[in-house]
Design a protein around this motif. Structure first.
Motif, PDB file in Angstrom:
ATOM      1  N   TYR A 275       0.918  -1.122   0.062  1.00  0.00           N
ATOM      2  CA  TYR A 275      -0.141   0.069   0.015  1.00  0.00           C
ATOM      3  C   TYR A 275       0.842   1.188   0.065  1.00  0.00           C
ATOM      4  CZ  TYR A 275      -3.729   3.163   1.752  1.00  0.00           C
ATOM      5  OH  TYR A 275      -4.537   4.552   1.682  1.00  0.00           O
ATOM      6  N   TYR A 276       2.121   1.244   0.503  1.00  0.00           N
ATOM      7  CA  TYR A 276       2.809   2.297   0.773  1.00  0.00           C
ATOM      8  C   TYR A 276       4.028   2.290  -0.152  1.00  0.00           C
ATOM      9  CZ  TYR A 276       0.079   2.586   5.153  1.00  0.00           C
ATOM     10  OH  TYR A 276      -0.930   2.786   5.889  1.00  0.00           O
ATOM     11  N   ALA A 277       4.230   1.213  -0.899  1.00  0.00           N
ATOM     12  CA  ALA A 277       5.395   1.219  -1.753  1.00  0.00           C
ATOM     13  C   ALA A 277       5.354   2.298  -2.937  1.00  0.00           C
ATOM     14  CB  ALA A 277       5.446  -0.219  -2.527  1.00  0.00           C
ATOM     15  N   ASP A 278       4.546   2.882  -3.382  1.00  0.00           N
ATOM     16  CA  ASP A 278       4.449   3.904  -4.411  1.00  0.00           C
ATOM     17  C   ASP A 278       4.268   5.194  -3.735  1.00  0.00           C
ATOM     18  OD1 ASP A 278       4.367   5.786  -6.444  1.00  0.00           O
ATOM     19  OD2 ASP A 278       2.610   4.765  -7.285  1.00  0.00           O
ATOM     20  N   LYS A 279       5.480   5.984  -3.752  1.00  0.00           N
ATOM     21  CA  LYS A 279       5.529   7.297  -2.763  1.00  0.00           C
ATOM     22  C   LYS A 279       5.101   8.445  -3.817  1.00  0.00           C
ATOM     23  CE  LYS A 279       7.092   5.315   0.837  1.00  0.00           C
ATOM     24  NZ  LYS A 279       6.220   5.046   2.217  1.00  0.00           N
ATOM     25  N   THR A 280       4.435   8.126  -4.808  1.00  0.00           N
ATOM     26  CA  THR A 280       4.360   9.229  -5.757  1.00  0.00           C
ATOM     27  C   THR A 280       3.096   9.959  -4.962  1.00  0.00           C
ATOM     28  OG1 THR A 280       4.708   7.587  -7.757  1.00  0.00           O
ATOM     29  CG2 THR A 280       3.193   9.751  -8.053  1.00  0.00           C
ATOM     30  N   LEU A 281       3.216  11.347  -5.209  1.00  0.00           N
ATOM     31  CA  LEU A 281       2.000  12.208  -4.584  1.00  0.00           C
ATOM     32  C   LEU A 281       0.814  12.096  -5.292  1.00  0.00           C
ATOM     33  CD1 LEU A 281       1.371  14.595  -2.780  1.00  0.00           C
ATOM     34  CD2 LEU A 281       2.224  16.264  -4.617  1.00  0.00           C
ATOM     35  N   ARG A 282      -0.097  11.872  -4.462  1.00  0.00           N
ATOM     36  CA  ARG A 282      -1.708  11.660  -5.022  1.00  0.00           C
ATOM     37  C   ARG A 282      -2.431  12.958  -4.518  1.00  0.00           C
ATOM     38  NH1 ARG A 282       0.522   6.744  -3.535  1.00  0.00           N
ATOM     39  NH2 ARG A 282      -0.047   4.913  -4.968  1.00  0.00           N
ATOM     40  N   TYR A 283      -3.229  13.420  -5.488  1.00  0.00           N
ATOM     41  CA  TYR A 283      -3.804  14.610  -5.441  1.00  0.00           C
ATOM     42  C   TYR A 283      -5.188  14.337  -4.625  1.00  0.00           C
ATOM     43  CZ  TYR A 283      -0.050  17.064  -7.780  1.00  0.00           C
ATOM     44  OH  TYR A 283       0.934  17.435  -8.042  1.00  0.00           O
ATOM     45  N   GLU A 284      -4.988  13.776  -3.511  1.00  0.00           N
ATOM     46  CA  GLU A 284      -6.218  13.233  -2.786  1.00  0.00           C
ATOM     47  C   GLU A 284      -5.894  13.144  -1.287  1.00  0.00           C
ATOM     48  OE1 GLU A 284      -6.910   8.792  -3.362  1.00  0.00           O
ATOM     49  OE2 GLU A 284      -5.925   9.358  -4.928  1.00  0.00           O
ATOM     50  N   ASP A 285      -6.710  12.853  -0.308  1.00  0.00           N
ATOM     51  CA  ASP A 285      -6.505  12.543   0.911  1.00  0.00           C
ATOM     52  C   ASP A 285      -5.970  11.073   0.825  1.00  0.00           C
ATOM     53  OD1 ASP A 285      -7.981  14.654   1.598  1.00  0.00           O
ATOM     54  OD2 ASP A 285      -9.775  13.587   2.077  1.00  0.00           O
ATOM     55  N   TYR A 286      -4.583  11.266   1.538  1.00  0.00           N
ATOM     56  CA  TYR A 286      -3.919   9.695   1.425  1.00  0.00           C
ATOM     57  C   TYR A 286      -2.898  10.061   2.378  1.00  0.00           C
ATOM     58  CZ  TYR A 286      -2.310   5.745  -1.092  1.00  0.00           C
ATOM     59  OH  TYR A 286      -1.935   4.512  -1.594  1.00  0.00           O
ATOM     60  N   THR A 287      -2.474   8.881   2.941  1.00  0.00           N
ATOM     61  CA  THR A 287      -1.212   8.324   3.757  1.00  0.00           C
ATOM     62  C   THR A 287      -0.267   7.608   3.206  1.00  0.00           C
ATOM     63  OG1 THR A 287      -2.219   6.675   4.911  1.00  0.00           O
ATOM     64  CG2 THR A 287      -2.516   9.097   5.936  1.00  0.00           C
ATOM     65  N   TYR A 288       1.059   8.023   3.043  1.00  0.00           N
ATOM     66  CA  TYR A 288       2.079   7.432   2.331  1.00  0.00           C
ATOM     67  C   TYR A 288       3.300   6.555   3.308  1.00  0.00           C
ATOM     68  CZ  TYR A 288       0.373  10.927  -0.830  1.00  0.00           C
ATOM     69  OH  TYR A 288      -0.366  11.863  -1.528  1.00  0.00           O
ATOM     70  N   ASN A 289       2.834   6.603   4.504  1.00  0.00           N
ATOM     71  CA  ASN A 289       3.985   5.744   5.487  1.00  0.00           C
ATOM     72  C   ASN A 289       2.839   4.872   6.369  1.00  0.00           C
ATOM     73  OD1 ASN A 289       5.379   5.477   8.020  1.00  0.00           O
ATOM     74  ND2 ASN A 289       6.802   6.727   6.948  1.00  0.00           N
ATOM     75  N   PRO A 290       3.234   3.817   6.911  1.00  0.00           N
ATOM     76  CA  PRO A 290       2.336   2.897   7.673  1.00  0.00           C
ATOM     77  C   PRO A 290       2.469   3.526   9.133  1.00  0.00           C
ATOM     78  CG  PRO A 290       4.366   1.761   7.053  1.00  0.00           C
ATOM     79  CD  PRO A 290       4.315   2.995   6.329  1.00  0.00           C
ATOM     80  N   ASP A 291       3.284   4.324   9.427  1.00  0.00           N
ATOM     81  CA  ASP A 291       3.589   4.953  10.819  1.00  0.00           C
ATOM     82  C   ASP A 291       2.766   5.960  11.042  1.00  0.00           C
ATOM     83  OD1 ASP A 291       5.087   2.993  11.596  1.00  0.00           O
ATOM     84  OD2 ASP A 291       7.173   4.066  11.334  1.00  0.00           O
ATOM     85  N   VAL A 292       2.067   6.504   9.917  1.00  0.00           N
ATOM     86  CA  VAL A 292       1.075   7.795  10.006  1.00  0.00           C
ATOM     87  C   VAL A 292      -0.144   7.371  10.255  1.00  0.00           C
ATOM     88  CG1 VAL A 292       0.150   9.759   8.885  1.00  0.00           C
ATOM     89  CG2 VAL A 292       2.752   9.075   8.701  1.00  0.00           C
ATOM     90  N   ARG A 293      -0.667   7.884  11.344  1.00  0.00           N
ATOM     91  CA  ARG A 293      -1.964   7.468  12.129  1.00  0.00           C
ATOM     92  C   ARG A 293      -2.889   8.625  12.524  1.00  0.00           C
ATOM     93  NH1 ARG A 293      -2.867   1.581  11.548  1.00  0.00           N
ATOM     94  NH2 ARG A 293      -0.934   0.898  10.752  1.00  0.00           N
ATOM     95  N   SER A 294      -4.235   8.519  12.363  1.00  0.00           N
ATOM     96  CA  SER A 294      -4.953   9.201  13.348  1.00  0.00           C
ATOM     97  C   SER A 294      -5.090  10.440  12.518  1.00  0.00           C
ATOM     98  CB  SER A 294      -4.987   9.266  14.713  1.00  0.00           C
ATOM     99  OG  SER A 294      -4.792   7.792  15.351  1.00  0.00           O
ATOM    100  N   VAL A 295      -5.117  10.748  11.207  1.00  0.00           N
ATOM    101  CA  VAL A 295      -5.091  11.960  10.651  1.00  0.00           C
ATOM    102  C   VAL A 295      -6.437  12.780  10.701  1.00  0.00           C
ATOM    103  CG1 VAL A 295      -4.522  13.280   8.402  1.00  0.00           C
ATOM    104  CG2 VAL A 295      -3.578  11.159   8.880  1.00  0.00           C
ATOM    105  N   GLN A 296      -6.610  14.046  11.053  1.00  0.00           N
ATOM    106  CA  GLN A 296      -7.775  14.682  11.198  1.00  0.00           C
ATOM    107  C   GLN A 296      -7.546  16.298  10.676  1.00  0.00           C
ATOM    108  OE1 GLN A 296      -8.794  14.535  15.456  1.00  0.00           O
ATOM    109  NE2 GLN A 296     -10.696  13.593  14.734  1.00  0.00           N
ATOM    110  N   CYS A 297      -8.252  16.653   9.785  1.00  0.00           N
ATOM    111  CA  CYS A 297      -8.168  18.008   9.137  1.00  0.00           C
ATOM    112  C   CYS A 297      -9.496  18.564   9.187  1.00  0.00           C
ATOM    113  CB  CYS A 297      -7.708  17.876   7.591  1.00  0.00           C
ATOM    114  SG  CYS A 297      -7.191  19.473   7.015  1.00  0.00           S
ATOM    115  N   TYR A 298      -9.471  19.955   9.821  1.00  0.00           N
ATOM    116  CA  TYR A 298     -10.984  20.526  10.326  1.00  0.00           C
ATOM    117  C   TYR A 298     -10.735  21.949  10.405  1.00  0.00           C
ATOM    118  CZ  TYR A 298      -8.517  20.086  14.851  1.00  0.00           C
ATOM    119  OH  TYR A 298      -7.789  20.588  15.781  1.00  0.00           O
ATOM    120  N   VAL A 299     -11.904  22.570  10.459  1.00  0.00           N
ATOM    121  CA  VAL A 299     -11.749  23.901  10.745  1.00  0.00           C
ATOM    122  C   VAL A 299     -11.929  24.183  12.288  1.00  0.00           C
ATOM    123  CG1 VAL A 299     -12.779  26.095  10.378  1.00  0.00           C
ATOM    124  CG2 VAL A 299     -12.994  24.397   8.582  1.00  0.00           C
ATOM    125  N   ALA A 300     -10.934  24.891  12.882  1.00  0.00           N
ATOM    126  CA  ALA A 300     -10.620  25.297  14.208  1.00  0.00           C
ATOM    127  C   ALA A 300     -11.886  26.454  14.600  1.00  0.00           C
ATOM    128  CB  ALA A 300      -9.329  25.847  14.561  1.00  0.00           C
TER     129      ALA A 300
END
Length: 446
Positions: free
Chosen positions: A40-65
């Motif tokens: 799932y993480y082998a291809d590090k090409t940037l994707r123009y979408e919501d995506y995580t590129y590293n298996p250690d990256v977890r619990s991503v939240q993006c919101y309006v404060a």
């Protein structure tokens, strides 16, 4: 945070004997016990979408404060004034911090990078060092929690926020929207013009008044996108107006073949893992002695064909919180959570857990395996302490996954919809987001 609006009925559950045990991988990076395969993480090409590129990256939240208790449910959509900023938060598993930088990419309406230079949409250098990070406290799975506030931009439109690590390799990307009020958008719930479909679909009719724009061919120049629960995977695109009222300078969108209709599905399933000492709603077993902790959820069944059941959900989102120590950002621990779904026979495709916890994608970590003898699907994923909404869906070769197969569909379901209106002025090189409006269908909030 969630305790302010969760009903008391959600705080109890019945226990059962688990049919399996969580799977752990002793070779997972940095002690993460990650379940997502490395492909799932082998291809590090940037994707123009919501995506995580590293298996250690977890619990991503993006919101309006917004400063409210429910701010994490606000999608990353802000007016051009940007008085309330967009915030990105995420964890990286491990014992050491990393040097991370972020940048913004301006995109066209189809989420391809535009030809604009950085100075045309930013007033500063397009490289932002993330300096707000803290280590997890009193946790068995070590991690660092990162937080950044997105800088202000000068133009409306689509933006991709890209966080990169060493060597410029992308770590996480998120889609952001900045809109201006160049048109007046009217949006309302419609009624599907059909028989049985009116009980299973939700239709959204809308109109666009363009008094402030000098349009030569409005039906072609104005582009719209309609989303359900702020998802991108099943968004409606290429919608053309059914009526062009030149005298009134208004475009009407009211279809008769379900072009603007979505399966309403059912209220999202949920489980409460805000405590790692006592079992919450949906949990059947908790072992606090393992590292990571082990949680087995109660076995569930298909809801297709059942009557509609009303309860409050959070439309597929999740909240990170620690009942023991409070702040879930740095006090929430991770646990291996096993999902269980009873099924008399295999589904006509691969089965996944689905929702904001999977970035609204079919991720291999959340793919379930069918046990013929037990007649049950099961799978394990590493999740942070909190309260979760999710569906069980069936993957398809193309298009959005099928959430009706296991969840059913009822027009009484509460869902949120929003409309994005784009326009590229003559002689310019950017698609502007000139209108935005949202609606809560079957809302039960006061």
């Amino acid at each position: 945070m969630l305790r302010y609006f969760l009903p008391a009925a959600l705080l109890t559950t019945s226990a059962c004997v688990p049919l399996g045990t969580p799977i752990t991988d002793p070779n997972a990076p940095r002690g993460s016990q990650a379940q997502r395969p490395p492909e799932y993480y082998a291809d590090k090409t940037l994707r123009y979408e919501d995506y995580t590129y590293n298996p250690d990256v977890r619990s991503v939240q993006c919101y309006v404060a917004t400063g409210q208790n429910t701010e994490i449910f606000q999608p990353p959509v802000v007016p051009i004034s940007q008085q309330q900023p967009i915030v990105l938060e995420f964890d990286i598993l491990g014992n050491g911090s990393q040097r991370l930088t972020a940048k913004l990419v301006h995109c066209d309406l189809d989420w391809k990078p535009s030809v604009l230079t950085d100075l045309q949409f930013l007033s500063e250098i397009n490289e932002f060092l993330i300096t707000d990070y803290r280590t997890g406290v009193n946790v068995k799975v070590p991690y660092y929690h990162y937080r950044m506030q997105v800088p202000r931009v000068k133009l409306s439109g689509n933006y991709l926020l890209v966080v990169s690590g060493a060597g410029g390799v992308p770590v996480v990307s998120r889609r952001l929207l900045v809109y201006e009020n160049g048109v007046e958008v009217g949006i309302r719930q419609g009624i599907p013009v059909a028989g049985q479909e009116r009980y299973t679909l939700q239709q959204v009719d809308f109109s666009i008044s363009y008094n402030g724009l000098n349009l030569v061919n409005p039906s072609q120049e104005v582009k719209v996108m309609l989303r359900q629960n702020f998802r991108w995977d099943n968004a409606k695109t290429n919608l053309r107006p059914t009526f062009v009222r030149d005298a009134e300078r208004r475009l009407d969108y009211q279809y008769f073949n379900f072009e603007n209709a979505f399966p309403a599905s059912s209220e999202f399933r949920y489980f409460d893992m805000r405590s790692v000492r006592t079992m919450g709603a949906g949990m059947a077993e908790l072992d606090p002695t393992t590292a990571p902790r082990t949680v087995v959820l109660s076995p569930e069944a298909s809801r297709n064909g059942q009557s509609y059941t009303q309860f409050d959900d959070i439309n597929g989102q999740r909240v990170f919180e620690s009942r023991e120590y409070g702040n879930g950002a740095t006090n929430g621990d991770y646990a291996n959570v096993t999902f269980r779904l009873r099924a008399d026979q295999p589904a006509p495709g691969p089965v996944y857990v689905f929702g904001a916890l999977t970035d609204w994608k079919l991720q291999d970590e959340f793919k379930l395996t069918y046990n013929v003898e037990q007649k049950e699907y099961a799978g394990t994923a590493l999740l942070k302490q909190g309260y979760y909404n999710y569906y069980y869906v069936v993957g398809k070769p193309s298009g959005a996954p099928d959430d009706v197969y296991f969840e059913g569909s009822h027009q009484e379901t509460e869902n949120q919809y929003d409309l994005l209106v784009y326009y590229r002025p003559p002689g310019t090189r950017a698609d502007l987001l000139i209108g935005y409006q949202s609606i809560d269908v079957n809302s039960r909030r006061p």
